[in-house]
Design a protein around this motif. Structure first.
Motif, PDB file in Angstrom:
ATOM      1  N   GLU A 229       2.522  16.978  22.255  1.00 59.22           N
ATOM      2  CA  GLU A 229       1.862  16.876  20.789  1.00 59.22           C
ATOM      3  C   GLU A 229       1.349  18.447  20.716  1.00 59.22           C
ATOM      4  N   HIS A 230       1.044  18.851  19.433  1.00 64.23           N
ATOM      5  CA  HIS A 230       0.511  19.994  19.136  1.00 64.23           C
ATOM      6  C   HIS A 230      -0.872  19.962  18.871  1.00 64.23           C
ATOM      7  N   GLU A 231      -1.799  21.063  19.442  1.00 63.33           N
ATOM      8  CA  GLU A 231      -3.006  20.971  18.950  1.00 63.33           C
ATOM      9  C   GLU A 231      -3.205  20.985  17.377  1.00 63.33           C
ATOM     10  N   GLY A 232      -4.314  20.358  17.030  1.00 62.01           N
ATOM     11  CA  GLY A 232      -4.520  20.531  15.622  1.00 62.01           C
ATOM     12  C   GLY A 232      -4.057  19.058  14.769  1.00 62.01           C
ATOM     13  N   GLU A 233      -5.220  18.592  14.058  1.00 61.75           N
ATOM     14  CA  GLU A 233      -4.988  17.278  13.551  1.00 61.75           C
ATOM     15  C   GLU A 233      -4.633  17.481  12.084  1.00 61.75           C
ATOM     16  N   PHE A 234      -3.501  16.931  11.587  1.00 63.00           N
ATOM     17  CA  PHE A 234      -3.038  16.912  10.131  1.00 63.00           C
ATOM     18  C   PHE A 234      -4.027  15.994   9.499  1.00 63.00           C
ATOM     19  N   LYS A 235      -4.203  16.030   8.290  1.00 65.49           N
ATOM     20  CA  LYS A 235      -4.757  15.263   7.257  1.00 65.49           C
ATOM     21  C   LYS A 235      -4.034  14.788   6.138  1.00 65.49           C
ATOM     22  N   VAL A 236      -3.938  13.754   5.735  1.00 65.28           N
ATOM     23  CA  VAL A 236      -3.053  13.209   4.726  1.00 65.28           C
ATOM     24  C   VAL A 236      -3.838  13.240   3.438  1.00 65.28           C
ATOM     25  N   VAL A 237      -3.735  14.259   2.570  1.00 65.46           N
ATOM     26  CA  VAL A 237      -4.219  14.368   1.274  1.00 65.46           C
ATOM     27  C   VAL A 237      -3.605  13.892   0.074  1.00 65.46           C
ATOM     28  N   GLY A 238      -2.478  13.667   0.376  1.00 56.41           N
ATOM     29  CA  GLY A 238      -1.436  13.255  -1.001  1.00 56.41           C
ATOM     30  C   GLY A 238      -0.342  12.606  -0.373  1.00 56.41           C
ATOM     31  N   ILE A 239       0.257  11.678  -1.396  1.00 53.45           N
ATOM     32  CA  ILE A 239       1.331  10.916  -1.313  1.00 53.45           C
ATOM     33  C   ILE A 239       2.050  11.278  -2.418  1.00 53.45           C
ATOM     34  N   LEU A 240       3.554  11.743  -2.185  1.00 49.88           N
ATOM     35  CA  LEU A 240       4.462  11.967  -3.265  1.00 49.88           C
ATOM     36  C   LEU A 240       4.869  10.598  -3.858  1.00 49.88           C
ATOM     37  N   ALA A 241       5.366  10.933  -5.353  1.00 51.41           N
ATOM     38  CA  ALA A 241       5.872   9.826  -5.928  1.00 51.41           C
ATOM     39  C   ALA A 241       7.433   9.911  -5.451  1.00 51.41           C
ATOM     40  N   GLU A 242       8.189   8.769  -5.610  1.00 52.40           N
ATOM     41  CA  GLU A 242       9.487   8.903  -5.086  1.00 52.40           C
ATOM     42  C   GLU A 242      10.282   9.835  -6.203  1.00 52.40           C
ATOM     43  N   SER A 243      11.154  10.678  -5.453  1.00 53.64           N
ATOM     44  CA  SER A 243      11.886  11.346  -6.395  1.00 53.64           C
ATOM     45  C   SER A 243      13.528  11.215  -6.283  1.00 53.64           C
ATOM     46  N   GLY A 244      13.736  10.483  -5.202  1.00 53.92           N
ATOM     47  CA  GLY A 244      15.099  10.252  -4.867  1.00 53.92           C
ATOM     48  C   GLY A 244      15.767  11.459  -4.309  1.00 53.92           C
ATOM     49  N   THR A 245      15.166  12.522  -3.731  1.00 56.66           N
ATOM     50  CA  THR A 245      15.489  13.639  -2.839  1.00 56.66           C
ATOM     51  C   THR A 245      14.941  13.584  -1.598  1.00 56.66           C
ATOM     52  N   VAL A 246      15.248  14.752  -0.870  1.00 57.25           N
ATOM     53  CA  VAL A 246      14.701  14.667   0.601  1.00 57.25           C
ATOM     54  C   VAL A 246      13.294  14.654   0.680  1.00 57.25           C
ATOM     55  N   LEU A 247      12.820  14.996  -0.342  1.00 59.15           N
ATOM     56  CA  LEU A 247      11.316  15.237  -0.275  1.00 59.15           C
ATOM     57  C   LEU A 247      10.655  13.887   0.060  1.00 59.15           C
TER      58      LEU A 247
END
Lengths: 208, 433
Positions: free
Chosen positions: B174-192
């Motif tokens: 594990e890396h140091e540093g905590e990620f925080k979820v600030v957004g969720i993508l709408a489905e785009s049908g792409t790799v995103l």
């Protein structure tokens, strides 16, 4: 009724057979006698419309067979001719009752399940209605074949050597059964045979 | 009791006779359908993710790998490049380049890749924020809808990233540093849909390279009360500058690759990739060319399979032909009886043809089910390993044609036995025994 006029048949090999004229009224029982090779079977096939005569004509129930062709002849045969072969053959994949239903359907009639069951009951194989044909004994198969031959109330019933493999007692029973069933639908019954025992039972005879 | 029912009864009466034909049809139709579906859906995924990228620039290595890694998030990165080497590509005044996307790759969270980049990527792929907001500060992440579905991450959740891409469970480093979820993508049908997006500098925090002595020391001492500390640390890097921030950052900071869109295709862009490859330590790869290479490989493999499939198809038609033909001898009495009972020659022809059609139809249906069943099983594995979304129960129009083709083949195989059946000499057959 069943009649022939000046009937001949030309074998592919060249030999030609000439048959005596026949005239059997509705409801009568006739014997067609002849030794092996006399052309009995060929005549039976001509009467049933399974072969085309070289000349002359076959009349079944006022219809000249030669005037029918192709599928009309097939349908007419299914409706007006009941044929019982020496060995009983059935569509093996469906039950006895379904074989009879098939006979009704192929003759262009509506399928009548009540009549099928009644007929099988009459012939004492009502309990075999749903059995596969192969599950029946030889005697039961012969009865089922008779049932199939008369299911469409044909005007003519042709039976090919129905008794050749039977002892005297059973010969009597089968002939009685055939006459009884033919009478029930008022059909002409023509039995093709070389079995001379039958000449003592049936008076009206044709010899080849 | 009509012909269709009788044909069916005949088939089920001796199912073993039909089984081989059904299996062979299922195998051939299944293989073709499987290949078609895979190819079709792979094409669509490749195309959906091309995102107008003309060029990918990264570290020396395999160009195909660079494209697959940077655009499709497959496999492992070739390595990193320093900002100093690639800064020119990010310059908005570059004469050939309309836009460029810097990518930082290599870390993951529970099997999903963390992609450090600028929010412009959303426009490139036509994706939109579904909930929350776009990532602005380091350690803020926006997650794809499939990530949410499979990891249960929610708005406001925090997590630590793992080095490497594969989910190693408990053993993950594990890396140091905590990620925080600030957004969720709408489905785009792409790799995103299948990645976690954050800023490029976030990678600089979690990977010490080029971070300087200052970062090092902080990390060493921050083990115990990192929450407060890290927030303070992040605050230092809170330039909401996107590419501008990268243009200003130190030369030795690293990126993994850069996606490039040309202003227009011309003679200079045609030789641009070659110039980069010949004259710098960078690797430039053109995605359409690399993807065509993948397709060519796929087609090469398919060519061999196609021969196999054709062979199976021929054998399956032959097996129907043989089983029908040999059954005619067994069934000559009953076929003759059907004629005696009033069936015309056409009826017998139809009966045998129907039996052939049944075998072909059942085989083809089984094949389609088989192929899509395999796709359904594959879909689960492929999703995790290849970021490749497979819609297992999507049927292609071609499969409809394949079904009709199978019926046509069944008909062809049955035609000769059917003619033979229609020709049965009833008189001869029934009086012979």
């Amino acid at each position: 009724m069943l009649a022939t006029r000046a009937l001949t048949y030309q074998y592919p090999g060249g030999e030609q057979l000439t048959f005596p004229d026949i005239s059997c009224a509705r409801g009568e029982t006739w014997l067609l006698l002849g030794d092996s090779g006399s052309g009995k079977t060929t005549l039976l096939q001509l009467l049933a419309g399974l072969r085309t005569p070289g000349s002359g004509e076959v009349v079944v129930d006022n219809q000249v067979l030669g005037q029918l062709s192709g599928s009309d002849l097939d349908r007419f045969r299914g409706k007006q001719l009941g044929i019982i072969f020496q060995t009983a053959h059935f569509v093996r994949s469906v039950s006895v009752a379904e074989n009879l239903a098939l006979a009704q359907r192929l003759a262009g009639n509506a399928v009548d399940h009540d009549r099928i069951q009644q007929l099988l009951d009459q012939l004492s194989i009502g309990n075999k209605a749903d059995a596969a044909p192969a599950a029946l004994s030889v005697g039961q198969q012969q009865r089922a074949a008779i049932a199939r031959a008369i299911i469409n109330q044909p005007s003519v019933i042709l039976a090919d050597e129905p008794t050749s493999a039977l002892d005297d007692a059973n010969t009597h029973r089968v002939i009685d059964l055939l006459r009884e069933q033919a009478a029930a639908v008022n059909a002409t019954l023509l039995i093709v045979t070389h079995d001379n025992r039958l000449t003592r039972i049936i008076d009206q005879q044709i010899r080849l | 009791m009509n012909l269709i029912r009788l044909a069916w009864k005949n088939l089920t009466y001796k199912p073993l006779n039909a089984l081989l034909g059904i299996l062979l049809f299922a195998l051939s139709v299944g293989l073709v359908s499987l290949l078609l579906s895979l190819r079709k859906q792979a094409d669509e995924q490749f195309d959906a993710n091309l995102a107008g990228v003309n060029l990918v620039v990264g570290a020396k290595g395999s160009p195909l790998n660079l494209v697959l890694n940077s655009m499709y998030h497959l496999g492992y990165p070739n390595g990193n490049v320093s900002l100093g080497e690639v800064r020119a590509f990010l310059n908005p005044r570059h004469p050939l380049i309309e836009a460029a996307l810097p990518l930082s790759l290599g870390d993951g969270y529970r099997g999903y890749r963390i992609v450090g980049t600028v929010p412009d990527i959303l426009d490139w792929y036509g994706a939109e924020i579904g909930r929350g907001e776009v990532w602005q500060h380091d350690f803020e992440v926006v997650v794809g809808p499939n990530v949410v579905a499979n990891t249960g991450l929610k708005m406001g959740d925090t997590f630590r990233s793992a080095h490497g891409i594969v989910d190693e469970g408990e053993d993950a480093m594990e890396h140091e540093g905590e990620f925080k979820v600030v957004g969720i993508l709408a489905e785009s049908g792409t790799v995103l849909d299948d990645v976690i997006l954050t800023t490029n500098p976030t990678y600089w925090h979690t990977h010490d390279h080029g971070g300087g002595a200052e970062d090092h020391q902080e990390d060493d001492h921050a083990d115990h009360d990192h929450d407060d500390h890290e927030h303070a640390d992040h605050a230092d890097h809170n330039h909401v500058g996107g590419i501008q921030q990268l243009l200003e950052a130190a030369e030795d900071k690293e990126l993994t690759s850069i996606l490039v869109r040309y202003k227009g295709i011309n003679a200079r862009t045609m030789s641009f990739a070659r110039n980069i490859n010949d004259n710098t330590d960078l690797l430039a790869a053109e995605p359409p060319y690399q993807i065509n290479e993948v397709r060519r490989q796929f087609d090469n493999g398919q060519r061999i399979l196609r021969i196999l499939v054709i062979a199976i198809i021929i054998v399956s038609a032959l097996s129907i032909f043989i089983s029908l033909f040999s059954s005619l001898r067994d069934r000559r009495y009953e076929l003759a009886m059907l004629r005696v009972m009033g069936s015309g020659r056409g009826g017998l022809f139809g009966l045998i043809v129907l039996e052939g059609l049944f075998v072909a139809a059942i085989g083809a249906l089984a094949g389609l089910l088989l192929s899509h069943g395999i796709l359904a099983v594959m879909a689960n594995n492929i999703r995790d390993d290849f970021r490749y979304q497979l819609d297992a129960w999507r049927f292609l129009p071609e499969e409809g044609w394949m079904f009709l083709g199978a019926l046509a083949l069944g008909f062809l195989a049955a035609v000769i036995p059917a003619i033979q059946a229609a020709r049965t000499d009833i008189g001869e057959t029934l009086t012979e025994g």
